[in-house]
Design an enzyme around this catalytic site. Structure first.
Site, PDB file in Angstrom:
ATOM      1  N   GLY A 116    -119.292  76.372  68.197  1.00 45.36           N
ATOM      2  CA  GLY A 116    -119.917  76.367  69.521  1.00 45.36           C
ATOM      3  C   GLY A 116    -120.149  77.772  70.012  1.00 45.36           C
ATOM      4  O   GLY A 116    -119.227  78.590  70.058  1.00 45.36           O
ATOM      5  N   SER A 145    -106.018  80.551  68.678  1.00 50.78           N
ATOM      6  CA  SER A 145    -105.635  81.848  68.135  1.00 50.78           C
ATOM      7  C   SER A 145    -105.572  81.801  66.615  1.00 50.78           C
ATOM      8  O   SER A 145    -105.601  80.732  66.006  1.00 50.78           O
ATOM      9  CB  SER A 145    -104.257  82.256  68.683  1.00 50.78           C
ATOM     10  OG  SER A 145    -103.263  81.321  68.291  1.00 50.78           O
ATOM     11  N   GLY A 185     -91.944  83.132  61.774  1.00 53.60           N
ATOM     12  CA  GLY A 185     -91.317  83.750  60.613  1.00 53.60           C
ATOM     13  C   GLY A 185     -89.951  83.173  60.315  1.00 53.60           C
ATOM     14  O   GLY A 185     -89.601  82.922  59.156  1.00 53.60           O
ATOM     15  N   ALA A 320     -98.275  75.091  72.287  1.00 49.29           N
ATOM     16  CA  ALA A 320     -99.132  73.902  72.349  1.00 49.29           C
ATOM     17  C   ALA A 320     -98.959  73.159  73.662  1.00 49.29           C
ATOM     18  O   ALA A 320     -99.931  72.702  74.267  1.00 49.29           O
ATOM     19  CB  ALA A 320     -98.821  72.979  71.173  1.00 49.29           C
ATOM     20  N   HIS A 444     -71.257  59.534  76.199  1.00 53.44           N
ATOM     21  CA  HIS A 444     -70.304  60.131  75.250  1.00 53.44           C
ATOM     22  C   HIS A 444     -70.209  59.243  74.010  1.00 53.44           C
ATOM     23  O   HIS A 444     -70.118  58.022  74.122  1.00 53.44           O
ATOM     24  CB  HIS A 444     -68.924  60.246  75.900  1.00 53.44           C
ATOM     25  CG  HIS A 444     -67.859  60.683  74.935  1.00 53.44           C
ATOM     26  ND1 HIS A 444     -67.729  61.992  74.522  1.00 53.44           N
ATOM     27  CD2 HIS A 444     -66.892  59.978  74.288  1.00 53.44           C
ATOM     28  CE1 HIS A 444     -66.719  62.070  73.665  1.00 53.44           C
ATOM     29  NE2 HIS A 444     -66.189  60.859  73.507  1.00 53.44           N
TER      30      HIS A 444
END
Length: 466
Positions: A116, A145, A185, A320, A444
């Site tokens: 686009g 990105s 990483g 995201a 619990h």
């Protein structure tokens, strides 16, 4: 020429969610994606495939290291079938992206495959198998990105790789060098460490995951070293060279001494950069910042009043779920509603094991802002649930206003921290005090009891189980 109320450029979590919300609100909507599958980086080469590999490698590590202790005996040698593991990862991706196709059809959103590019503020050229043009009253830029690199590194996508290539390796590295001690990483480094690789992380800053609370960084560093990952902080990489199948990384440590690290693969994971290639933003009057981000105001509106931008392509954390919130925000703004986003309450997560998660202010930020606070911290190993599952590492830390007791930040390392952080987000959204949380019943045995105990510690220094 097809005309739309809204066109969305990019189909990642921000883009496709924005398109769905626009359609729900009665707007005729189109979405433009240059790849053949929807879902963007997150679904195709990011969040979803990396979590699939994290889960698969975690199962393998448990089988090798922990099953016997649980009384589970497996005859014969336990082996990794990397090809099958990668294939399972891809099937998860295919199912997930296929689900986005279904949602587009369900919501009557027109999907265009191609790049686009703005012709002007209301017309978009789409270059795919054929070139066509659409008209849009409003446009949402959600182009995301791409992995960043360092100027002196030549990424060959074979031995010197980005996260994209790391998700589809043909073999387990003998020695994987990871440049960058951030979320991506560390996650991918742990995947291959579990599968048998030697892993060395090289980080420029003086600690890993430097955007998180310093206590989280310190705890993760300790845990990774216990897992036999080599963590080199305060190391400035100055060269990455490939000689045959060997990678040689040279860096200067904090003393200024040169360190040489040799491996067979190098994952360059130094962050991500906004992706605006081919957008032709200037033709629409859309301004970019010096860092290449799309410049937006508090309403996520660009310098062109009918064009908005969301997600990784604008300022802020590249997450995201941040992009999703922004997508809904813009859609509802276009519909005349008054939506709101509190960026302080968008959590961050590291999906290693144990996981790490944070929301709100870190101790460093509170000190910098001169806000008086109190701390309550509780170790995961003090929980019965942790002992039952053998997940003993980590803690929950709650930071509360010293005067009002309002919770200002929650930081945790431990099993299921990625899920547990939602409790903290809810509490902070309703401006709960540490005492509020300490008085809520927690089932619990559960990992979330650590949140209650940390709240007790912050309220009156009266945690019950330490």
């Amino acid at each position: 020429m097809s005309k739309y109320d809204v066109a969305v450029i990019g189909s990642g979590p921000g883009g496709y969610v924005a398109a769905i919300r626009c359609a729900q609100l009665g707007m005729k909507t189109a979405i433009i994606e240059k790849y053949s599958t929807l879902g963007g980086t997150c679904l195709n080469v990011g969040c979803i495939p990396s979590k699939a590999l994290l889960d698969s490698s975690h199962h393998y590590e448990d089988a090798v290291k922990h099953f016997e202790e649980h009384g589970i005996e497996i005859p014969g040698e336990i082996k990794v079938n990397l090809e099958k593991m990668i294939a399972r990862k891809q099937s998860v991706v295919d199912q997930t992206t296929g689900g986005i196709d279904f949602l587009m059809k369900k919501n009557n959103i027109d999907v265009y495959e191609g790049v686009g590019s703005f012709k002007d503020a209301t017309h978009i050229t789409i270059k795919g198998k054929e070139t066509l043009e659409i008209e849009a009253k409003n446009t949402i830029i959600a182009t995301g990105s791409k992995p960043a690199s360092l100027p002196f590194i030549s990424i060959d996508k074979e031995r010197i790789i980005t996260s994209t290539e790391a998700l589809k390796l043909k073999e387990v590295p003998k020695h994987l060098i990871v440049i960058g001690g951030g979320v991506i990483g560390l996650e991918l480094g742990q995947v291959y460490k579990r599968l048998g690789a030697e892993v060395t992380v090289v980080e420029y800053i003086d600690r890993i995951v430097p955007t998180m609370d310093k206590g989280v960084s310190k705890e993760l560093n300790k845990i990774f070293k216990k897992q036999k990952m080599t963590i080199n902080t305060s190391h400035k990489v100055k060269s990455v060279e490939r000689v045959g199948d060997e990678i040689i990384v040279k860096a200067d440590n904090k003393k200024g001494e040169e360190v040489e690290i040799k491996g067979d693969y190098c994952l360059v994971s130094v962050g991500r950069r906004a992706y605006t290639d081919g957008l032709n933003a200037e033709a629409a009057g859309v301004k970019l910042t010096d860092r290449g981000l799309v410049d937006v105001n508090e309403r996520l509106q660009t310098s062109a009043s009918n064009i908005y931008a969301i997600g990784d392509v604008i300022k802020g954390a590249m997450l995201a779920h941040k992009a999703e919130e922004e997508g809904v925000f813009v859609a509802e703004t276009l519909a005349g509603q008054k939506p709101h986003i509190d960026y302080n309450l968008i959590p961050g997560v590291v999906y290693t094991w144990p996981e790490a998660a944070s929301v709100g202010k870190t101790e460093e930020q509170l000190k910098e802002e001169k806000i008086e606070y109190k701390t309550g911290q509780f170790p995961m190993r003090a929980l019965g649930r942790s002992r039952a599952s053998m997940d003993l590492d980590g803690f929950v830390k709650i930071l509360a206003d010293k005067t009002t007791d309002e919770i200002l930040g929650v930081h945790m390392v431990g099993a299921r921290a990625a899920d547990m952080i939602a409790e903290a987000v809810v509490a902070m959204e309703y401006r709960a005090s540490a005492e509020d949380v300490s008085r809520m019943s927690h089932a619990h045995p559960t990992f979330t009891e650590a949140i209650k105990e940390a709240a007790l510690a912050a309220t009156e220094d009266r945690a019950l189980h330490v």
